[in-house]
Scaffold this motif. Structure first.
Motif, PDB file in Angstrom:
ATOM      1  N   GLU A  66       0.826  -1.208   0.000  1.00 36.47           N
ATOM      2  CA  GLU A  66       0.000   0.000   0.000  1.00 36.47           C
ATOM      3  C   GLU A  66       0.860   1.257   0.000  1.00 36.47           C
ATOM      4  O   GLU A  66       0.445   2.303  -0.504  1.00 36.47           O
ATOM      5  CB  GLU A  66      -0.931  -0.001   1.210  1.00 36.47           C
ATOM      6  CG  GLU A  66      -2.013  -1.066   1.158  1.00 36.47           C
ATOM      7  CD  GLU A  66      -2.931  -1.002   2.358  1.00 36.47           C
ATOM      8  OE1 GLU A  66      -2.681  -0.154   3.248  1.00 36.47           O
ATOM      9  OE2 GLU A  66      -3.897  -1.787   2.409  1.00 36.47           O
ATOM     10  N   ARG A  67       2.050   1.170   0.577  1.00 31.82           N
ATOM     11  CA  ARG A  67       2.924   2.341   0.660  1.00 31.82           C
ATOM     12  C   ARG A  67       3.760   2.529  -0.598  1.00 31.82           C
ATOM     13  O   ARG A  67       4.342   3.594  -0.799  1.00 31.82           O
ATOM     14  CB  ARG A  67       3.842   2.219   1.879  1.00 31.82           C
ATOM     15  CG  ARG A  67       3.143   2.554   3.197  1.00 31.82           C
ATOM     16  CD  ARG A  67       4.188   3.077   4.183  1.00 31.82           C
ATOM     17  NE  ARG A  67       3.567   3.643   5.346  1.00 31.82           N
ATOM     18  CZ  ARG A  67       3.492   3.047   6.532  1.00 31.82           C
ATOM     19  NH1 ARG A  67       4.002   1.845   6.684  1.00 31.82           N
ATOM     20  NH2 ARG A  67       2.923   3.644   7.552  1.00 31.82           N
ATOM     21  N   GLY A  68       3.884   1.496  -1.386  1.00 33.93           N
ATOM     22  CA  GLY A  68       4.709   1.599  -2.574  1.00 33.93           C
ATOM     23  C   GLY A  68       5.419   0.298  -2.857  1.00 33.93           C
ATOM     24  O   GLY A  68       5.240  -0.695  -2.156  1.00 33.93           O
ATOM     25  N   PRO A  69       6.253   0.296  -3.890  1.00 39.00           N
ATOM     26  CA  PRO A  69       6.909  -0.950  -4.294  1.00 39.00           C
ATOM     27  C   PRO A  69       7.993  -1.378  -3.306  1.00 39.00           C
ATOM     28  O   PRO A  69       8.609  -0.553  -2.635  1.00 39.00           O
ATOM     29  CB  PRO A  69       7.516  -0.594  -5.652  1.00 39.00           C
ATOM     30  CG  PRO A  69       7.756   0.884  -5.577  1.00 39.00           C
ATOM     31  CD  PRO A  69       6.614   1.426  -4.770  1.00 39.00           C
ATOM     32  N   VAL A  70       8.203  -2.688  -3.241  1.00 41.64           N
ATOM     33  CA  VAL A  70       9.342  -3.263  -2.538  1.00 41.64           C
ATOM     34  C   VAL A  70      10.304  -3.768  -3.598  1.00 41.64           C
ATOM     35  O   VAL A  70       9.930  -4.571  -4.460  1.00 41.64           O
ATOM     36  CB  VAL A  70       8.905  -4.416  -1.606  1.00 41.64           C
ATOM     37  CG1 VAL A  70      10.128  -5.056  -0.945  1.00 41.64           C
ATOM     38  CG2 VAL A  70       7.933  -3.915  -0.550  1.00 41.64           C
ATOM     39  N   HIS A  71      11.544  -3.284  -3.539  1.00 39.45           N
ATOM     40  CA  HIS A  71      12.534  -3.648  -4.530  1.00 39.45           C
ATOM     41  C   HIS A  71      13.239  -4.947  -4.134  1.00 39.45           C
ATOM     42  O   HIS A  71      13.418  -5.226  -2.951  1.00 39.45           O
ATOM     43  CB  HIS A  71      13.577  -2.533  -4.667  1.00 39.45           C
ATOM     44  CG  HIS A  71      13.009  -1.207  -5.070  1.00 39.45           C
ATOM     45  ND1 HIS A  71      12.888  -0.819  -6.382  1.00 39.45           N
ATOM     46  CD2 HIS A  71      12.512  -0.180  -4.319  1.00 39.45           C
ATOM     47  CE1 HIS A  71      12.352   0.389  -6.441  1.00 39.45           C
ATOM     48  NE2 HIS A  71      12.113   0.795  -5.192  1.00 39.45           N
ATOM     49  N   PRO A  72      13.681  -5.729  -5.099  1.00 37.92           N
ATOM     50  CA  PRO A  72      14.442  -6.937  -4.768  1.00 37.92           C
ATOM     51  C   PRO A  72      15.876  -6.597  -4.371  1.00 37.92           C
ATOM     52  O   PRO A  72      16.403  -5.533  -4.719  1.00 37.92           O
ATOM     53  CB  PRO A  72      14.412  -7.725  -6.075  1.00 37.92           C
ATOM     54  CG  PRO A  72      14.311  -6.675  -7.134  1.00 37.92           C
ATOM     55  CD  PRO A  72      13.458  -5.583  -6.544  1.00 37.92           C
ATOM     56  N   LEU A  73      16.519  -7.526  -3.663  1.00 37.67           N
ATOM     57  CA  LEU A  73      17.900  -7.311  -3.235  1.00 37.67           C
ATOM     58  C   LEU A  73      18.819  -7.004  -4.416  1.00 37.67           C
ATOM     59  O   LEU A  73      19.795  -6.255  -4.265  1.00 37.67           O
ATOM     60  CB  LEU A  73      18.414  -8.556  -2.503  1.00 37.67           C
ATOM     61  CG  LEU A  73      17.967  -8.753  -1.054  1.00 37.67           C
ATOM     62  CD1 LEU A  73      18.410 -10.113  -0.540  1.00 37.67           C
ATOM     63  CD2 LEU A  73      18.520  -7.642  -0.156  1.00 37.67           C
ATOM     64  N   ALA A  74      18.503  -7.554  -5.557  1.00 37.89           N
ATOM     65  CA  ALA A  74      19.363  -7.348  -6.729  1.00 37.89           C
ATOM     66  C   ALA A  74      19.472  -5.883  -7.129  1.00 37.89           C
ATOM     67  O   ALA A  74      20.429  -5.489  -7.810  1.00 37.89           O
ATOM     68  CB  ALA A  74      18.836  -8.178  -7.900  1.00 37.89           C
ATOM     69  N   GLU A  75      18.525  -5.052  -6.708  1.00 39.02           N
ATOM     70  CA  GLU A  75      18.544  -3.641  -7.087  1.00 39.02           C
ATOM     71  C   GLU A  75      19.288  -2.749  -6.083  1.00 39.02           C
ATOM     72  O   GLU A  75      19.370  -1.532  -6.276  1.00 39.02           O
ATOM     73  CB  GLU A  75      17.108  -3.129  -7.271  1.00 39.02           C
ATOM     74  CG  GLU A  75      16.392  -3.765  -8.453  1.00 39.02           C
ATOM     75  CD  GLU A  75      15.002  -3.206  -8.670  1.00 39.02           C
ATOM     76  OE1 GLU A  75      14.647  -2.209  -8.025  1.00 39.02           O
ATOM     77  OE2 GLU A  75      14.259  -3.789  -9.483  1.00 39.02           O
ATOM     78  N   LEU A  76      19.816  -3.350  -5.020  1.00 34.29           N
ATOM     79  CA  LEU A  76      20.520  -2.552  -4.008  1.00 34.29           C
ATOM     80  C   LEU A  76      21.645  -1.685  -4.584  1.00 34.29           C
ATOM     81  O   LEU A  76      21.767  -0.509  -4.214  1.00 34.29           O
ATOM     82  CB  LEU A  76      21.080  -3.467  -2.921  1.00 34.29           C
ATOM     83  CG  LEU A  76      20.209  -3.688  -1.697  1.00 34.29           C
ATOM     84  CD1 LEU A  76      20.845  -4.706  -0.767  1.00 34.29           C
ATOM     85  CD2 LEU A  76      19.955  -2.385  -0.953  1.00 34.29           C
TER      86      LEU A  76
END
Length: 313
Positions: free
Chosen positions: A175-185
């Protein structure tokens, strides 16, 4: 159901426990309260060394559920190999979110606003005034967006941040927004003023914060670790702290407890708290409610909550 249940609290102190089991009190003492082979539900003692927590497991030939009172289960995992297939390992989701999130926010604010320096100034009777960073208008990256990471964002919400981003093992929407995968760190790290670690310790997160991770962080950024010490490469962190390029606030360390004479104690720009994210006044009532719920399900042969894994699968 007639079976043994091992608890680190006295059963008569816990409201709502179901009738039927024989409740045995064991908080990690030298002597076991009964034959471990008769234990069907084992609640791991809280804040005890891993070797203590795992000690009865090889003899628990009848156990069907192992319940931790911590959010992480890494201290128990090495002992599961001795258990028969089908044993449920459950964590304490719902117990520590509030306390750990409070501490994460405390560490962020204390570090940015220079509270440790003020305390040292008070001890020395020195008036150490001046401008300090504010949390307002900062960007925060939360690495590990489970229940605790979400609770941390709840507490950050009123602080007028410029941006919050979330990272977890895999991408998803919230609801707050996207969760990025670890690969995008690697792409995310250079853009954030504060990086908060709240990820569990797994093979994929052990040493996650290495020299390359730290080198990607923004100049002057603050690293906050309320996860597990081995998520961070201590040597790599010390190198960055000594250069003065970043600062850190650590509730967990590697090694832990941090021994006397360790360079982290006096590294520039570091605030250390002694792994106190969980043990607060909020712990006991939440832990008791969790146990009452789990044991009611267990006695009624209903699926347990918070199952992290099942042995043999």
């Amino acid at each position: 159901m007639t079976c043994d249940v091992w608890l680190p609290f006295h059963a008569d102190e816990i409201e709502g426990l179901p009738q039927g089991p024989r409740y045995r009190f064991w908080d990690g003492g030298l002597d076991f309260p009964a034959d471990p082979a008769d234990c069907a539900f084992y609640c791991v003692p809280y804040l005890k060394p891993p070797a203590v927590a795992r000690r009865p497991l090889p003899e628990m030939t009848s156990v069907r559920a192992v319940q931790t009172l911590s959010a992480g289960v890494d201290h128990v995992l090495p002992g599961l190999a001795s258990l028969r297939p089908g044993v449920a390992l459950c964590n304490a989701r719902g117990v520590h979110e509030a306390s750990t999130a409070e501490l994460a926010l405390t560490l962020v604010l204390a570090s940015l606003r220079g509270i440790p320096d003020f305390v040292r100034g008070q001890d020395a009777e020195e008036w150490r005034t001046g401008f300090r960073p504010s949390l307002a208008d900062k960007s925060v990256l939360i690495v590990g967006y489970g229940a605790i990471g979400s609770a941390i964002e709840d507490r950050l919400a009123p602080f007028e941040l410029a941006r919050v981003a979330r990272v977890a093992r895999s991408a998803r929407a919230t609801e707050r927004g996207p969760v990025h995968p670890l690969a995008e760190l690697p792409e995310l790290l250079p853009h954030f003023d504060v990086v908060v670690l709240s990820t569990p310790l797994t093979e994929s997160t052990r040493g996650l914060v290495d020299a390359a991770f730290l080198a990607r962080m923004k100049d002057g950024a603050l690293l906050v670790n309320v996860a597990r010490g081995p998520v961070v490469d201590t040597g790599a962190l010390l190198a960055e702290l000594e250069r003065g390029r970043i600062t850190a606030a650590l509730d967990v360390t590697d090694p832990e407890p941090l021994p006397p004479g360790h360079p982290l104690w006096h590294a520039p720009g570091v605030l250390v708290s002694p792994h106190v994210g969980g043990p607060t006044s909020a712990f006991r009532p939440r832990a008791e409610r969790l146990l009452a719920r789990q044991l009611t399900l267990f006695v009624n042969r209903e699926p347990l909550r918070n199952v992290v894994l099942t042995t043999g699968r």
